[in-house]
Every structure is written in structure tokens, then in C-alpha cells.
Design a protein around this motif. Structure first.
Motif, PDB file in Angstrom:
ATOM      1  N   SER A  23       0.844  -1.188   0.000  1.00 39.56           N
ATOM      2  CA  SER A  23       0.000   0.000   0.000  1.00 39.56           C
ATOM      3  C   SER A  23       0.882   1.241   0.000  1.00 39.56           C
ATOM      4  N   LEU A  24       0.281   2.381  -0.318  1.00 33.91           N
ATOM      5  CA  LEU A  24       1.020   3.637  -0.320  1.00 33.91           C
ATOM      6  C   LEU A  24       1.539   3.960   1.073  1.00 33.91           C
ATOM      7  N   GLN A  25       0.752   3.663   2.097  1.00 40.52           N
ATOM      8  CA  GLN A  25       1.176   3.924   3.467  1.00 40.52           C
ATOM      9  C   GLN A  25       2.384   3.076   3.844  1.00 40.52           C
ATOM     10  N   LEU A  26       2.400   1.838   3.419  1.00 43.47           N
ATOM     11  CA  LEU A  26       3.531   0.954   3.690  1.00 43.47           C
ATOM     12  C   LEU A  26       4.795   1.486   3.030  1.00 43.47           C
ATOM     13  N   VAL A  27       4.683   1.968   1.796  1.00 46.00           N
ATOM     14  CA  VAL A  27       5.831   2.524   1.080  1.00 46.00           C
ATOM     15  C   VAL A  27       6.347   3.776   1.784  1.00 46.00           C
ATOM     16  N   LYS A  28       5.430   4.623   2.261  1.00 50.46           N
ATOM     17  CA  LYS A  28       5.839   5.830   2.982  1.00 50.46           C
ATOM     18  C   LYS A  28       6.609   5.482   4.251  1.00 50.46           C
ATOM     19  N   ILE A  29       6.128   4.492   4.971  1.00 48.02           N
ATOM     20  CA  ILE A  29       6.812   4.060   6.195  1.00 48.02           C
ATOM     21  C   ILE A  29       8.193   3.509   5.871  1.00 48.02           C
ATOM     22  N   PHE A  30       8.262   2.759   4.784  1.00 48.09           N
ATOM     23  CA  PHE A  30       9.544   2.196   4.352  1.00 48.09           C
ATOM     24  C   PHE A  30      10.565   3.308   4.080  1.00 48.09           C
ATOM     25  N   TYR A  31      10.178   4.312   3.285  1.00 49.59           N
ATOM     26  CA  TYR A  31      11.091   5.406   2.960  1.00 49.59           C
ATOM     27  C   TYR A  31      11.481   6.192   4.217  1.00 49.59           C
ATOM     28  N   ARG A  32      10.528   6.418   5.081  1.00 48.50           N
ATOM     29  CA  ARG A  32      10.823   7.152   6.319  1.00 48.50           C
ATOM     30  C   ARG A  32      11.862   6.417   7.156  1.00 48.50           C
ATOM     31  N   ASN A  33      11.688   5.117   7.315  1.00 52.05           N
ATOM     32  CA  ASN A  33      12.613   4.334   8.123  1.00 52.05           C
ATOM     33  C   ASN A  33      14.009   4.298   7.523  1.00 52.05           C
ATOM     34  N   ARG A  34      14.069   4.150   6.191  1.00 51.09           N
ATOM     35  CA  ARG A  34      15.387   4.121   5.535  1.00 51.09           C
ATOM     36  C   ARG A  34      16.106   5.453   5.693  1.00 51.09           C
ATOM     37  N   ILE A  35      15.375   6.549   5.526  1.00 49.83           N
ATOM     38  CA  ILE A  35      15.978   7.887   5.629  1.00 49.83           C
ATOM     39  C   ILE A  35      16.509   8.133   7.029  1.00 49.83           C
ATOM     40  N   LEU A  36      15.698   7.834   8.041  1.00 47.35           N
ATOM     41  CA  LEU A  36      16.096   8.112   9.415  1.00 47.35           C
ATOM     42  C   LEU A  36      17.212   7.191   9.893  1.00 47.35           C
ATOM     43  N   ARG A  37      17.265   5.988   9.362  1.00 42.82           N
ATOM     44  CA  ARG A  37      18.260   5.023   9.832  1.00 42.82           C
ATOM     45  C   ARG A  37      19.636   5.262   9.229  1.00 42.82           C
ATOM     46  N   ILE A  38      19.702   5.721   7.981  1.00 42.60           N
ATOM     47  CA  ILE A  38      20.977   5.771   7.280  1.00 42.60           C
ATOM     48  C   ILE A  38      21.477   7.181   6.999  1.00 42.60           C
ATOM     49  N   LEU A  39      20.626   8.048   6.461  1.00 39.24           N
ATOM     50  CA  LEU A  39      21.109   9.308   5.914  1.00 39.24           C
ATOM     51  C   LEU A  39      21.698  10.281   6.938  1.00 39.24           C
ATOM     52  N   PRO A  40      21.116  10.467   8.132  1.00 41.60           N
ATOM     53  CA  PRO A  40      21.737  11.416   9.078  1.00 41.60           C
ATOM     54  C   PRO A  40      23.186  11.064   9.411  1.00 41.60           C
ATOM     55  N   LEU A  41      23.436   9.800   9.733  1.00 40.89           N
ATOM     56  CA  LEU A  41      24.794   9.380  10.073  1.00 40.89           C
ATOM     57  C   LEU A  41      25.711   9.450   8.853  1.00 40.89           C
ATOM     58  N   TYR A  42      25.197   9.067   7.709  1.00 38.96           N
ATOM     59  CA  TYR A  42      25.989   9.095   6.474  1.00 38.96           C
ATOM     60  C   TYR A  42      26.432  10.516   6.140  1.00 38.96           C
ATOM     61  N   PHE A  43      25.498  11.456   6.109  1.00 31.78           N
ATOM     62  CA  PHE A  43      25.836  12.835   5.752  1.00 31.78           C
ATOM     63  C   PHE A  43      26.711  13.489   6.823  1.00 31.78           C
ATOM     64  N   ALA A  44      26.506  13.130   8.079  1.00 28.56           N
ATOM     65  CA  ALA A  44      27.363  13.658   9.146  1.00 28.56           C
ATOM     66  C   ALA A  44      28.807  13.214   8.925  1.00 28.56           C
ATOM     67  N   PHE A  45      28.979  11.942   8.566  1.00 33.83           N
ATOM     68  CA  PHE A  45      30.330  11.431   8.314  1.00 33.83           C
ATOM     69  C   PHE A  45      30.980  12.115   7.120  1.00 33.83           C
ATOM     70  N   VAL A  46      30.232  12.236   6.006  1.00 37.70           N
ATOM     71  CA  VAL A  46      30.787  12.860   4.800  1.00 37.70           C
ATOM     72  C   VAL A  46      31.144  14.319   5.058  1.00 37.70           C
ATOM     73  N   LEU A  47      30.264  15.053   5.732  1.00 37.20           N
ATOM     74  CA  LEU A  47      30.532  16.461   6.033  1.00 37.20           C
ATOM     75  C   LEU A  47      31.743  16.608   6.942  1.00 37.20           C
ATOM     76  N   PHE A  48      31.844  15.741   7.945  1.00 37.83           N
ATOM     77  CA  PHE A  48      32.997  15.795   8.855  1.00 37.83           C
ATOM     78  C   PHE A  48      34.292  15.515   8.105  1.00 37.83           C
TER      79      PHE A  48
END
Length: 209
Positions: free
Chosen positions: A67-92
Motif C-alpha cells: 500500500s502507499l502507506q507501507l511505502v511511505k513508512i519504508f522510505y521514512r525508516n530508511r531515511i532516518l536510519r541511514i542518511l543522518p549518520l551518512y551525511f554527518a560522516f561525509v561532512l565531517f
């Protein structure tokens, strides 16, 4: 499971943590003991990580109606789990690299980092090893992030592929055909680039993963 509300979770499997540990050891052994026979096979650890990601995410989608809601939850979880730490590392890293004196930057492969740093913010750095000029294929301290780029590209398109497949009348022939196509393309690329000694062109290619 209550199907009246959208959930996004899967059963915890302790054995998969063991596989992750094995994959980590394989990758470490490949990088630190690459000149010692059997340790050269450590590259298999990267493939093992990809397989685990594909299995876990596919299992979450297959166990319930897409469902669309399931896809939204999937994208939200992936973004919060990976991108903050990834971009923090690259910027540092890039900030620390920028502040280094010129003679130190040379030791960190200034041509590759200076010319291709922006790729890391768009998560397409693996493609600079596939299509980039010769200097992009130099080793640099951020090279290991090519696998993160493939993971994120996979996460972007995988839910859309699942939705597309779910609407097909003949799912199994499509899946088998896709597997065969990727296998043939990767094998052909492997043979060609082994001859020209440019393994990164198939090793870092998202479509061959």
C-alpha cells in the motif's frame, strides 16, 4: 497480524546477526590481508550484505498487501536510519580534509576528492567508478561508500518494483527473466572488463548488484 492497520516490521532472526558478523569479518580480512591467499575471497562479504538487505526488505513487503502507506513508512525508516549518520560522516570528513595543509591533501588523493566530492551528497559515487575518467578510479578515503550508494539506489526503486510486480498476472516468469538478464549482463561485463583490467566498471555497477 492485524491487517486493519499498516505495519512495517518483521520477525527478528538472531542467525542473521551471525551472517552480518561473518560479512564484516570477510570485508575486513579482504582489506587487511589481501595478499594472503584465501583472504582475497573477502569481497564476498559485500555481496552477503546486499543479499541480506534484499531478503529482509523483500520479506517485509511480501508478508502483507503493498500500500502507499507501507511505502511511505519504508522510505521514512530508511531515511532516518541511514542518511543522518551518512551525511554527518561525509561532512565531517570533507571539512577536515579542506582544513588540511596542501602537502597533507596530496596524501589523501586530492584530484579524486576535489573533483568528485559532490557525488557523495547525491549518493551516486559508485557510478564515478563505472563511467568516470581514469582519475576517478584512484583509491580515495571515501571509496568504501560506493556500497552505500548502491544500497540507497536500491531502496529508492525497490518498493516501486514490488508494486509493479504485484500487478503482473505472470509474476514468476518475469522474476526469472529479470534474474537471467542481470546474470547474463554481469557475466558479459565481467569477462570484458577482466580482459581490460578494469574490474570496477562491473563491480560497482548498481544494475549488476
Amino acid at each position: 497480524m492485524n491487517m486493519n492497520r499498516t505495519e512495517y516490521k518483521s520477525e527478528y532472526v538472531p542467525a542473521l546477526d551471525g551472517l552480518r558478523g561473518l560479512a564484516i569479518l570477510l570485508v575486513i580480512s579482504c582489506h587487511f590481508f589481501v595478499n594472503y591467499g584465501i583472504f582475497k575471497l573477502g569481497w564476498i562479504g559485500v555481496d552477503l550484505f546486499f543479499v541480506l538487505s534484499g531478503y529482509l526488505i523483500a520479506a517485509k513487503f511480501i508478508r502483507q498487501p503493498v500500500s502507499l502507506q507501507l511505502v511511505k513508512i519504508f522510505y521514512r525508516n530508511r531515511i532516518l536510519r541511514i542518511l543522518p549518520l551518512y551525511f554527518a560522516f561525509v561532512l565531517f570528513f570533507l571539512s577536515a580534509w579542506y582544513l588540511l595543509p596542501a602537502e597533507k591533501k596530496i596524501l589523501l588523493y586530492i584530484p579524486s576528492i576535489k573533483k568528485f566530492w559532490l557525488n557523495h551528497f547525491f549518493l551516486v559515487q559508485n557510478w564515478m567508478y563505472v563511467f568516470g575518467p581514469s582519475e576517478s578510479q584512484m583509491y580515495n578515503p571515501l571509496m568504501h561508500l560506493w556500497s552505500i550508494a548502491i544500497e540507497e539506489q536500491f531502496y529508492i526503486f525497490f518498493p516501486l518494483i514490488i508494486i509493479m510486480i504485484s500487478k503482473l498476472k505472470h509474476k514468476i516468469p518475469f522474476i526469472i527473466g529479470a534474474i537471467l538478464l542481470v546474470t547474463i549482463l554481469r557475466s558479459g561485463s565481467f569477462y570484458h572488463h577482466e580482459l581490460v583490467d578494469n574490474k570496477l566498471r562491473y563491480y560497482c555497477n548498481t544494475f549488476y548488484r
